[in-house]
Design a protein around this motif. Sequence first.
Motif, PDB file in Angstrom:
ATOM      1  N   ALA A  80       0.810  -1.221   0.000  1.00 53.96           N
ATOM      2  CA  ALA A  80       0.000   0.000   0.000  1.00 53.96           C
ATOM      3  C   ALA A  80       0.842   1.268   0.000  1.00 53.96           C
ATOM      4  O   ALA A  80       0.301   2.373   0.025  1.00 53.96           O
ATOM      5  CB  ALA A  80      -0.929   0.000   1.209  1.00 53.96           C
ATOM      6  N   GLY A  81       2.155   1.116  -0.023  1.00 53.29           N
ATOM      7  CA  GLY A  81       3.019   2.295  -0.019  1.00 53.29           C
ATOM      8  C   GLY A  81       3.151   2.934   1.351  1.00 53.29           C
ATOM      9  O   GLY A  81       3.581   4.082   1.470  1.00 53.29           O
ATOM     10  N   GLY A  82       2.796   2.169   2.405  1.00 53.49           N
ATOM     11  CA  GLY A  82       2.889   2.719   3.752  1.00 53.49           C
ATOM     12  C   GLY A  82       4.291   2.695   4.321  1.00 53.49           C
ATOM     13  O   GLY A  82       4.560   3.298   5.362  1.00 53.49           O
ATOM     14  N   ALA A  83       5.200   2.001   3.654  1.00 47.63           N
ATOM     15  CA  ALA A  83       6.587   1.940   4.109  1.00 47.63           C
ATOM     16  C   ALA A  83       7.426   2.925   3.301  1.00 47.63           C
ATOM     17  O   ALA A  83       7.254   3.063   2.091  1.00 47.63           O
ATOM     18  CB  ALA A  83       7.129   0.525   3.951  1.00 47.63           C
ATOM     19  N   GLY A  84       8.322   3.600   3.972  1.00 47.94           N
ATOM     20  CA  GLY A  84       9.221   4.533   3.292  1.00 47.94           C
ATOM     21  C   GLY A  84      10.527   3.850   2.932  1.00 47.94           C
ATOM     22  O   GLY A  84      11.258   3.392   3.818  1.00 47.94           O
ATOM     23  N   MET A  91       8.806   3.222  13.008  1.00 44.17           N
ATOM     24  CA  MET A  91      10.168   2.741  13.153  1.00 44.17           C
ATOM     25  C   MET A  91      10.986   3.174  11.941  1.00 44.17           C
ATOM     26  O   MET A  91      10.485   3.222  10.819  1.00 44.17           O
ATOM     27  CB  MET A  91      10.198   1.223  13.295  1.00 44.17           C
ATOM     28  N   LYS A  92      12.244   3.508  12.187  1.00 47.01           N
ATOM     29  CA  LYS A  92      13.123   3.961  11.116  1.00 47.01           C
ATOM     30  C   LYS A  92      14.512   3.376  11.343  1.00 47.01           C
ATOM     31  O   LYS A  92      15.067   3.465  12.438  1.00 47.01           O
ATOM     32  CB  LYS A  92      13.200   5.486  11.079  1.00 47.01           C
ATOM     33  N   LEU A 150      14.868   2.695   5.854  1.00 46.78           N
ATOM     34  CA  LEU A 150      13.584   1.992   5.762  1.00 46.78           C
ATOM     35  C   LEU A 150      12.689   2.442   6.913  1.00 46.78           C
ATOM     36  O   LEU A 150      13.095   2.418   8.073  1.00 46.78           O
ATOM     37  CB  LEU A 150      13.799   0.477   5.835  1.00 46.78           C
ATOM     38  N   GLU A 151      11.465   2.873   6.565  1.00 46.00           N
ATOM     39  CA  GLU A 151      10.504   3.333   7.564  1.00 46.00           C
ATOM     40  C   GLU A 151       9.217   2.519   7.450  1.00 46.00           C
ATOM     41  O   GLU A 151       8.730   2.270   6.354  1.00 46.00           O
ATOM     42  CB  GLU A 151      10.189   4.820   7.356  1.00 46.00           C
ATOM     43  N   PHE A 152       8.669   2.123   8.588  1.00 48.68           N
ATOM     44  CA  PHE A 152       7.396   1.396   8.616  1.00 48.68           C
ATOM     45  C   PHE A 152       6.842   1.465  10.032  1.00 48.68           C
ATOM     46  O   PHE A 152       7.504   1.964  10.956  1.00 48.68           O
ATOM     47  CB  PHE A 152       7.593  -0.062   8.192  1.00 48.68           C
TER      48      PHE A 152
END
Length: 299
Positions: free
Chosen positions: A156-160, A281-282, A270-272
């Motif tokens: 869904a594109g929720g992770a950076g 979290m990053k 990585l972000e999620f």
Amino acid sequence: MRRSSFLEAVKVKKVMTVSLCVDLPVAIPNIIGYTSLRKEESCEIPYSTTSQKYPAEYYTGQQRKESMWNSQIEENILYEDKEILVCRKPSGMPVQAAGIGTMDLESALKNYLAQKAPGKMPYLAVVHRLDQPVEGVLVFAKTPGAAGNLSKQMMAGGAGKYYLAVTEGVPKEQEGTLISYLKKNGRANMSQAVPENTPGAKKAILHYKVLDQKEINGKKRTLLRIKLETGRHHQIRVQLSQAGIPLLGDRKYNPAGEKGTSLGLCSCSLEFRHPKTGKPMKFQTEPQGSAFLDFVKKL
């Protein structure tokens, strides 16, 4: 994950040779140490006819250097709890099985988890991947619930997902967005940019920003920070090549490019949200490949 193995040929001496029909990925049970095999491949496992036990270390095809990976993999783990495991993938190591004789990250992590809880087959789910020559941050799920949650975030594109890239040449603008339609060629393990209405084509979007530019031995090089909006097969490599600024060291999509350097691509951040607590979290890492050496002060 389904597991099936059929012992078609067994020779019990100092070495037992077995032929396996398996669904990928598979971990051979009753052995402290895991490996992934392709269908119809064989392996040789040292076997004791007196103790009826397999040793802690074994070999498949060429001699495996599992003891080395087992000792080093813990150094690459950035975070771990009951739900997730975040680690740094070294360049050149595949995420999953690439063939006999090549240790993959999934198997190395399963070995690590098995050593922490002897006698129990660990659960570890691959949520997203990096190409074998790409280094950087990955998150794995340690429970089915975490796997489902993280997979939804990725889809869904929720992770950076952020990357550092070193390219040959310079982009036309200091920052921008690249939009392409990509189609994967599974046989060649490549993707290519195609017209929008091509059957099987998928939209690919990335955003880039120039961090630094240099001229090295008469050749222009650019350091980019990239944010992926979609996660297509070889997306960054294809889109940058299409834009006339191929990745340094990318011989697959730029055969005439510079030799003797690592691929200039690192999953640096990585972000999620944590699948259990929902906490943001990053995780970050710095590239270690030779392609980045000229830009190290800018990182």
